[in-house]
Scaffold this active site. Structure first.
Site, short mmCIF file in Angstrom:
data_model
loop_
_atom_site.label_atom_id
_atom_site.label_comp_id
_atom_site.label_asym_id
_atom_site.label_seq_id
_atom_site.Cartn_x
_atom_site.Cartn_y
_atom_site.Cartn_z
N PRO A 133 -13.20 21.71 -50.99
CA PRO A 133 -13.65 20.71 -50.02
C PRO A 133 -14.55 19.63 -50.59
CG PRO A 133 -14.51 22.92 -49.52
CD PRO A 133 -13.48 23.08 -50.58
N ASN A 134 -14.29 18.42 -50.14
CA ASN A 134 -15.09 17.23 -50.46
C ASN A 134 -14.91 16.72 -51.89
OD1 ASN A 134 -16.44 17.07 -47.87
ND2 ASN A 134 -17.50 18.94 -48.47
N ARG B 286 -18.38 9.97 -53.64
CA ARG B 286 -19.28 10.96 -53.06
C ARG B 286 -20.52 11.15 -53.93
NH1 ARG B 286 -18.32 17.47 -53.27
NH2 ARG B 286 -20.15 18.02 -52.05
N TYR C 74 -22.48 13.63 -58.61
CA TYR C 74 -21.15 14.06 -59.05
C TYR C 74 -20.45 13.09 -60.00
CZ TYR C 74 -21.92 17.43 -55.31
OH TYR C 74 -22.46 18.42 -54.53
N ASN D 272 -12.56 24.41 -59.02
CA ASN D 272 -13.86 24.01 -58.48
C ASN D 272 -13.81 24.28 -56.99
OD1 ASN D 272 -16.17 22.85 -57.47
ND2 ASN D 272 -16.08 21.05 -58.79
N ALA E 79 -18.30 23.93 -52.02
CA ALA E 79 -19.24 24.79 -51.30
C ALA E 79 -18.66 26.16 -50.96
CB ALA E 79 -19.71 24.09 -50.03
N GLU F 34 -14.04 28.70 -63.60
CA GLU F 34 -14.73 28.04 -62.49
C GLU F 34 -15.51 26.85 -63.05
OE1 GLU F 34 -17.31 30.68 -60.32
OE2 GLU F 34 -18.22 29.05 -59.14
N HIS G 199 -18.19 23.55 -62.01
CA HIS G 199 -19.01 22.75 -61.09
C HIS G 199 -19.51 21.54 -61.85
CE1 HIS G 199 -18.92 25.74 -57.95
NE2 HIS G 199 -19.10 26.66 -58.90
N ARG H 11 -30.28 22.99 -58.32
CA ARG H 11 -30.24 22.39 -56.99
C ARG H 11 -30.74 23.38 -55.95
NH1 ARG H 11 -24.60 19.76 -56.08
NH2 ARG H 11 -25.78 18.74 -54.40
C1 DQA Z 1 -19.89 21.46 -56.63
C2 DQA Z 1 -21.24 22.10 -56.29
C3 DQA Z 1 -21.23 22.67 -54.88
O1 DQA Z 1 -22.49 23.23 -54.57
C4 DQA Z 1 -20.92 21.56 -53.88
O2 DQA Z 1 -20.84 22.10 -52.59
C5 DQA Z 1 -19.69 20.82 -54.22
C6 DQA Z 1 -19.49 20.42 -55.62
C7 DQA Z 1 -19.93 20.77 -58.01
O3 DQA Z 1 -18.87 20.52 -58.55
O4 DQA Z 1 -21.01 20.49 -58.53
O5 DQA Z 1 -18.90 20.45 -53.37
O6 DQA Z 1 -18.89 22.48 -56.70
#
Ligand code: DQA
Length: 147
Positions: free
Chosen positions: A10-11, A18, A23, A74, A77, A98, A100, A107
């Site tokens: 998501p996102n 964003r 990011y 990735n 959240a 994985e 991020h 954070r």
């Molecule tokens: C993320 C870190 C997560 O905490 C966040 O919710 C994201 C992006 C990252 O790539 O840093 O959506 O996965």
């Protein structure tokens, strides 16, 4: 032809717009191209999938479970409580990494746990888009180790 699954949660479809201070400015297409470039060294291809919903991500894992040699994930959240995603990854036997973009450890407290990390071959955190390249290199390395 070996295929790697690049799975973003998501996102992450709006990367570039964003919160770029967190990011970065690279888009998901930029990242997919970078991963494809790394994989091309061995003639591997990349299927890049992004969904905002957990169910669709689970479906993508099922769909590509038997046709991919590894994955870069990735979860966004969903790292925090994506139990269905976690269970789908438990049924995915090739190596996967994985990623991020941000350093989740630096954070908010709620980002400090990942329900999927325990199952991953490795985790890359806090290196921005370059982290995906490292994950790609790691998959190539892991597969070279596999007899
Ligand atoms: C993320 C870190 C997560 O905490 C966040 O919710 C994201 C992006 C990252 O790539 O840093 O959506 O996965």
């Amino acid at each position: 032809m070996s295929v790697v699954l690049l799975l973003n949660g998501p996102n992450l479809g709006i990367l570039g717009q964003r919160e770029p201070e967190i990011y970065g400015t690279e888009t998901l297409d930029d990242i997919a191209n970078a991963v494809a470039e790394e994989m091309s060294v061995r003639g591997w291809e990349v299927v890049s999938i992004q969904h905002d919903g957990e169910g669709e991500l689970v479906g993508a894992i099922h769909k590509h479970r038997d046709t991919t040699v590894g994955a870069i994930v990735n979860p966004g959240a969903l790292m925090i409580a994506g139990w269905s995603l976690r269970d789908a990854l438990a049924s995915y036997s090739p190596p996967w990494v994985e990623v991020h973009l941000s350093n989740v450890w630096a954070r908010e407290q709620f980002r400090h746990d990942s329900v999927i990390a325990l199952l991953a071959s490795g985790v890359v955190v806090g290196l921005g888009a370059f982290g995906y390249r490292l994950a790609a290199k790691a998959l190539l390395h892991l597969s070279a180790e596999t007899p």
